[in-house]
Design a protein around this motif. Sequence first.
Motif, PDB file in Angstrom:
ATOM      1  N   PHE A  47      12.663 -49.970  25.243  1.00  0.00           N
ATOM      2  CA  PHE A  47      12.417 -49.466  26.598  1.00  0.00           C
ATOM      3  C   PHE A  47      13.487 -48.459  27.014  1.00  0.00           C
ATOM      4  N   ALA A  48      14.746 -48.789  26.734  1.00  0.00           N
ATOM      5  CA  ALA A  48      15.835 -47.876  27.094  1.00  0.00           C
ATOM      6  C   ALA A  48      15.709 -46.557  26.332  1.00  0.00           C
ATOM      7  N   GLY A  49      15.327 -46.646  25.052  1.00  0.00           N
ATOM      8  CA  GLY A  49      15.137 -45.429  24.264  1.00  0.00           C
ATOM      9  C   GLY A  49      13.993 -44.590  24.794  1.00  0.00           C
ATOM     10  N   GLU A  50      12.902 -45.257  25.171  1.00  0.00           N
ATOM     11  CA  GLU A  50      11.759 -44.529  25.727  1.00  0.00           C
ATOM     12  C   GLU A  50      12.130 -43.874  27.052  1.00  0.00           C
ATOM     13  N   TYR A  51      12.869 -44.609  27.881  1.00  0.00           N
ATOM     14  CA  TYR A  51      13.259 -44.046  29.180  1.00  0.00           C
ATOM     15  C   TYR A  51      14.165 -42.830  28.987  1.00  0.00           C
ATOM     16  N   ARG A  52      15.108 -42.947  28.063  1.00  0.00           N
ATOM     17  CA  ARG A  52      16.013 -41.819  27.830  1.00  0.00           C
ATOM     18  C   ARG A  52      15.251 -40.603  27.305  1.00  0.00           C
ATOM     19  N   ASN A  53      14.342 -40.828  26.361  1.00  0.00           N
ATOM     20  CA  ASN A  53      13.576 -39.706  25.799  1.00  0.00           C
ATOM     21  C   ASN A  53      12.775 -38.984  26.879  1.00  0.00           C
ATOM     22  N   LYS A  54      12.134 -39.763  27.745  1.00  0.00           N
ATOM     23  CA  LYS A  54      11.334 -39.154  28.807  1.00  0.00           C
ATOM     24  C   LYS A  54      12.229 -38.462  29.839  1.00  0.00           C
ATOM     25  N   PHE A  55      13.387 -39.061  30.107  1.00  0.00           N
ATOM     26  CA  PHE A  55      14.301 -38.435  31.061  1.00  0.00           C
ATOM     27  C   PHE A  55      14.834 -37.110  30.519  1.00  0.00           C
ATOM     28  N   VAL A  56      15.229 -37.099  29.254  1.00  0.00           N
ATOM     29  CA  VAL A  56      15.743 -35.869  28.636  1.00  0.00           C
ATOM     30  C   VAL A  56      14.663 -34.789  28.634  1.00  0.00           C
ATOM     31  N   GLU A  57      13.438 -35.173  28.293  1.00  0.00           N
ATOM     32  CA  GLU A  57      12.331 -34.215  28.301  1.00  0.00           C
ATOM     33  C   GLU A  57      12.104 -33.657  29.705  1.00  0.00           C
ATOM     34  N   PHE A  58      12.121 -34.545  30.680  1.00  0.00           N
ATOM     35  CA  PHE A  58      11.906 -34.137  32.074  1.00  0.00           C
ATOM     36  C   PHE A  58      13.023 -33.211  32.558  1.00  0.00           C
TER      37      PHE A  58
END
Length: 224
Positions: A34-45
């Motif tokens: 979950f933390a990895g997914e959140y970070r990936n989406k945050f970086v993309e955003f």
Amino acid sequence: MITALIILGILTVFIIGFVQVYNRHSRVVKKIDFAGEYRNKFVEFANKYFQTYDRYSRSGDFDGELYVWLTMNVSKIQSNLGTFGVMDYIAPFQTYRVSNYQIVINTIPKFRDGSVKDFDTNSVDDCLLRYIGYLKEYSQATQKNLRNPIVWFREGFREILSVPIFILSWFGIISNRTVNSIKDSLIYKVIAGLIALVTLVSGLVTIVVGYEQALEFVNRLLGK
């Protein structure tokens, strides 16, 4: 018959302990994902936003879909981060300090009003990376425990020993917070570990030499 019951009891403790250890490891893995997914989406955003950022209009490419996902999950990730997700915050060009500033939950809305700075996004990324690193290190320990029967027995016995505490909690005599405090206390862990060790050793001795011989040996030690 007694020997069979002892064997069954020991196996039950092992099974309960293994389930506890497995569930703990699974929770850690899910938190990492979950933390990895959140970070990936945050970086993309954030990358989309700052690639087209105009400092005069204080706006950039705003991905509404990603923003909604990040906002809907921000409370969960902030809660998971714990101390990794807070800091003493000093706003750019300001002199005031905000203690226990929740990094992620306060940064996401800044994209909407255009007040987000590089410092904000870097702080979010850093705290997520630190948290993921901690979880990965912790998961190595929980994975080792999956192959350690001694840990299974210890955790299983500790879980059985905590049943009276849970009963008190179910009846509202003590709070869940108190239950967690007791279970996490060093004294409880040491006592539970010692009792588990004595129980395991005595059970194995009884299985090997027989109940009557084990009872006779104990009586001899007690001077009976």
